[in-house]
Design a protein around this motif. Structure first.
Motif, PDB file in Angstrom:
ATOM      1  N   PRO A   1      -8.864   7.780  -1.742  1.00 13.45           N
ATOM      2  CA  PRO A   1      -8.258   8.799  -0.877  1.00 13.45           C
ATOM      3  C   PRO A   1      -6.762   8.630  -0.651  1.00 13.45           C
ATOM      4  O   PRO A   1      -6.045   9.615  -0.483  1.00 13.45           O
ATOM      5  CB  PRO A   1      -9.027   8.644   0.446  1.00 13.45           C
ATOM      6  CG  PRO A   1     -10.317   7.997   0.075  1.00 13.45           C
ATOM      7  CD  PRO A   1      -9.993   7.102  -1.081  1.00 13.45           C
ATOM      8  N   THR A   2      -6.269   7.401  -0.631  1.00 13.05           N
ATOM      9  CA  THR A   2      -4.848   7.191  -0.356  1.00 13.05           C
ATOM     10  C   THR A   2      -4.061   6.727  -1.575  1.00 13.05           C
ATOM     11  O   THR A   2      -2.853   6.507  -1.480  1.00 13.05           O
ATOM     12  CB  THR A   2      -4.651   6.157   0.774  1.00 13.05           C
ATOM     13  OG1 THR A   2      -5.150   4.881   0.338  1.00 13.05           O
ATOM     14  CG2 THR A   2      -5.348   6.591   2.049  1.00 13.05           C
TER      15      THR A   2
ATOM     16  N   ASN B   1       0.337   5.700   0.738  1.00 11.34           N
ATOM     17  CA  ASN B   1      -0.530   6.719   1.322  1.00 11.34           C
ATOM     18  C   ASN B   1      -0.198   8.028   0.618  1.00 11.34           C
ATOM     19  O   ASN B   1       0.769   8.709   0.978  1.00 11.34           O
ATOM     20  CB  ASN B   1      -0.327   6.843   2.831  1.00 11.34           C
ATOM     21  CG  ASN B   1      -1.377   7.745   3.478  1.00 11.34           C
ATOM     22  OD1 ASN B   1      -1.725   8.788   2.941  1.00 11.34           O
ATOM     23  ND2 ASN B   1      -1.893   7.325   4.614  1.00 11.34           N
ATOM     24  N   ALA B   2      -0.985   8.334  -0.419  1.00 10.20           N
ATOM     25  CA  ALA B   2      -0.690   9.496  -1.246  1.00 10.20           C
ATOM     26  C   ALA B   2      -0.790  10.788  -0.448  1.00 10.20           C
ATOM     27  O   ALA B   2      -0.040  11.733  -0.707  1.00 10.20           O
ATOM     28  CB  ALA B   2      -1.650   9.533  -2.438  1.00 10.20           C
ATOM     29  N   GLY B   3      -1.719  10.839   0.507  1.00  7.93           N
ATOM     30  CA  GLY B   3      -1.873  12.053   1.300  1.00  7.93           C
ATOM     31  C   GLY B   3      -0.651  12.353   2.147  1.00  7.93           C
ATOM     32  O   GLY B   3      -0.241  13.504   2.291  1.00  7.93           O
ATOM     33  N   ARG B   4      -0.046  11.316   2.708  1.00  3.47           N
ATOM     34  CA  ARG B   4       1.126  11.491   3.562  1.00  3.47           C
ATOM     35  C   ARG B   4       2.439  11.335   2.802  1.00  3.47           C
ATOM     36  O   ARG B   4       3.503  11.653   3.334  1.00  3.47           O
ATOM     37  CB  ARG B   4       1.083  10.470   4.705  1.00  3.47           C
ATOM     38  CG  ARG B   4      -0.068  10.667   5.667  1.00  3.47           C
ATOM     39  CD  ARG B   4      -0.145   9.534   6.676  1.00  3.47           C
ATOM     40  NE  ARG B   4       1.128   9.388   7.381  1.00  3.47           N
ATOM     41  CZ  ARG B   4       1.465   8.306   8.081  1.00  3.47           C
ATOM     42  NH1 ARG B   4       0.635   7.260   8.126  1.00  3.47           N
ATOM     43  NH2 ARG B   4       2.615   8.238   8.704  1.00  3.47           N
TER      44      ARG B   4
ATOM     45  N   THR C   1       3.759   8.454   1.858  1.00  2.00           N
ATOM     46  CA  THR C   1       4.492   7.306   2.386  1.00  2.00           C
ATOM     47  C   THR C   1       4.098   6.024   1.660  1.00  2.00           C
ATOM     48  O   THR C   1       3.031   5.937   1.044  1.00  2.00           O
ATOM     49  CB  THR C   1       4.232   7.125   3.889  1.00  2.00           C
ATOM     50  OG1 THR C   1       2.826   6.925   4.105  1.00  2.00           O
ATOM     51  CG2 THR C   1       4.698   8.351   4.670  1.00  2.00           C
TER      52      THR C   1
ATOM     53  N   ASP D   1       5.672   2.691   6.159  1.00  3.24           N
ATOM     54  CA  ASP D   1       5.388   4.123   6.310  1.00  3.24           C
ATOM     55  C   ASP D   1       6.615   4.940   5.927  1.00  3.24           C
ATOM     56  O   ASP D   1       6.948   5.947   6.557  1.00  3.24           O
ATOM     57  CB  ASP D   1       4.943   4.449   7.736  1.00  3.24           C
ATOM     58  CG  ASP D   1       3.619   3.792   8.096  1.00  3.24           C
ATOM     59  OD1 ASP D   1       2.724   3.776   7.230  1.00  3.24           O
ATOM     60  OD2 ASP D   1       3.495   3.276   9.215  1.00  3.24           O
TER      61      ASP D   1
ATOM     62  N   ASN E   1      -4.866   3.860  -3.383  1.00  2.00           N
ATOM     63  CA  ASN E   1      -4.831   2.396  -3.407  1.00  2.00           C
ATOM     64  C   ASN E   1      -6.072   1.734  -3.986  1.00  2.00           C
ATOM     65  O   ASN E   1      -6.137   0.505  -4.032  1.00  2.00           O
ATOM     66  CB  ASN E   1      -4.642   1.854  -1.986  1.00  2.00           C
ATOM     67  CG  ASN E   1      -3.307   2.216  -1.393  1.00  2.00           C
ATOM     68  OD1 ASN E   1      -2.285   1.716  -1.795  1.00  2.00           O
ATOM     69  ND2 ASN E   1      -3.319   3.118  -0.416  1.00  2.00           N
TER      70      ASN E   1
ATOM     71  N   PRO F   1       0.800  -1.214   0.000  1.00  2.00           N
ATOM     72  CA  PRO F   1       0.000   0.000   0.000  1.00  2.00           C
ATOM     73  C   PRO F   1       0.846   1.283   0.000  1.00  2.00           C
ATOM     74  O   PRO F   1       1.971   1.303   0.468  1.00  2.00           O
ATOM     75  CB  PRO F   1      -0.799  -0.088   1.309  1.00  2.00           C
ATOM     76  CG  PRO F   1      -0.702  -1.508   1.751  1.00  2.00           C
ATOM     77  CD  PRO F   1       0.612  -1.997   1.233  1.00  2.00           C
TER      78      PRO F   1
END
Length: 313
Positions: A156-157, A76-79, A81, A92, A159, A74
């Motif tokens: 949102p992320t 995390n596009a927002g963070r 990571t 992460d 994935n 996975p």
């Protein structure tokens, strides 16, 4: 225009690839390093840095407007990571920050590798002009992405459509992701080979024991090799049919190294899909090979930038 190119990174468990891509989706320059997947996170980032360094040394680098990154997930596009299942040293891990350190002020867009390949197929490949599509990459792992209502749907992320970790055998083998019976455990290249070897298939004189060798044996009529691909096809068919029932896709595009097996994979997949895609609104579902070839991850990472930059697909 002065900045008419996009830089792209395609990060997976086997290789880290980079490219400069023009506005027509053509790859102008490539760089590549093997992924040190079992090494600490900093070592993996070092390989990414080497690829970026090779791209930045090119005379065309001054024309680059943005950087797109498609990574095994996975993510995390927002963070910014990533936590790829097949790169244990990255949990992460701040990949976007690491890329930004090396590319300065250029915008950086991160998506999962399955979403990247979906973007490529929708821009330049087999999903071009189609509005509701599942694209899958079946390789070292199994990933995917969705086009819904004519637009890429990363979620949102970043994935959405990560179909490789949909469970198709509720009491099945544990998966590195923490669940059981995931599609990836049946259909990824290493797992196709692992299951064939466990059932008695043996490599030929050249000693090759990967999925490509299993495919060659299946093509030659080896029943154990054939059974391993049919098992993979059944897992893929079940997951594709489930996705179609949820979001009403009418096309599934399959790329990645395992898809290079051709009809060894696609014939049992299409046959088995009829057993799972039985509802009236999914019976018309098509399955086709990807059209963007081995550059799909790179072209897709570039395509993911285009929306951020406001450039039409």
């Amino acid at each position: 225009m002065d900045q008419d190119l996009l830089a792209a990174l395609d990060i997976g468990g086997t290789k880290i690839a980079g490219a400069l891509v023009d506005g027509e989706g053509r790859v102008l320059l490539r760089a590549r390093r093997p992924t040190p997947a079992r090494e600490p996170g900093g070592t993996v980032m070092g390989a990414v840095a080497e690829v970026l360094g090779e791209l930045r040394a090119a005379p065309q680098w001054g024309r680059v407007a943005a950087v797109g990154v498609g990574s095994a997930g996975p993510v995390n596009a927002g963070r910014g990571t990533v936590s790829p299942v097949n790169i244990p040293g990255w949990r992460d891990y701040p990949l976007v920050a690491g890329v930004r350190e090396r590319v300065g002020e250029l915008p950086v867009t991160l998506v999962g590798d399955g979403v990247a390949i979906t973007a490529a197929e929708h821009w330049q490949g087999a999903a071009r002009g189609r509005d509701n599509v599942l694209c899958m990459v079946v390789s070292t792992g199994v990933g995917g992405g969705l086009v819904l209502g004519g637009r890429l749907h990363p979620g949102p992320t970043g994935n959405a459509g990560h179909i490789g970790h949909l469970s198709v055998e509720l009491g099945g083998e544990p998966c590195p992701c923490g669940a059981r019976g995931c599609v990836e455990g049946f259909a990824s290249g290493p797992n196709i080979a692992r299951r064939a070897l466990a059932d008695g298939w043996r490599p030929g004189p050249d000693g090759a024991a990967g999925a490509a060798a299993v495919a060659a044996a299946a093509r030659a009529g080896d029943p154990v090799a054939t059974a391993s691909f049919e098992r993979a096809a059944r897992a893929l068919a079940a997951s594709i049919a489930a996705t179609a029932a949820l979001v009403e896709i009418d096309l599934a595009v399959i790329g990645g190294g395992v898809a290079q097996a051709g009809e060894v994979l696609f014939a049992p997949l299409r046959r088995t899909l009829k057993e799972y895609a039985t509802l009236s609104f999914v019976r018309h579902l098509e399955v086709v090979p990807a059209g963007t070839g081995t550059d799909a991850g790179l072209v897709g990472a570039a395509a993911a930038c285009r929306e951020v930059l406001g450039r039409p697909e």
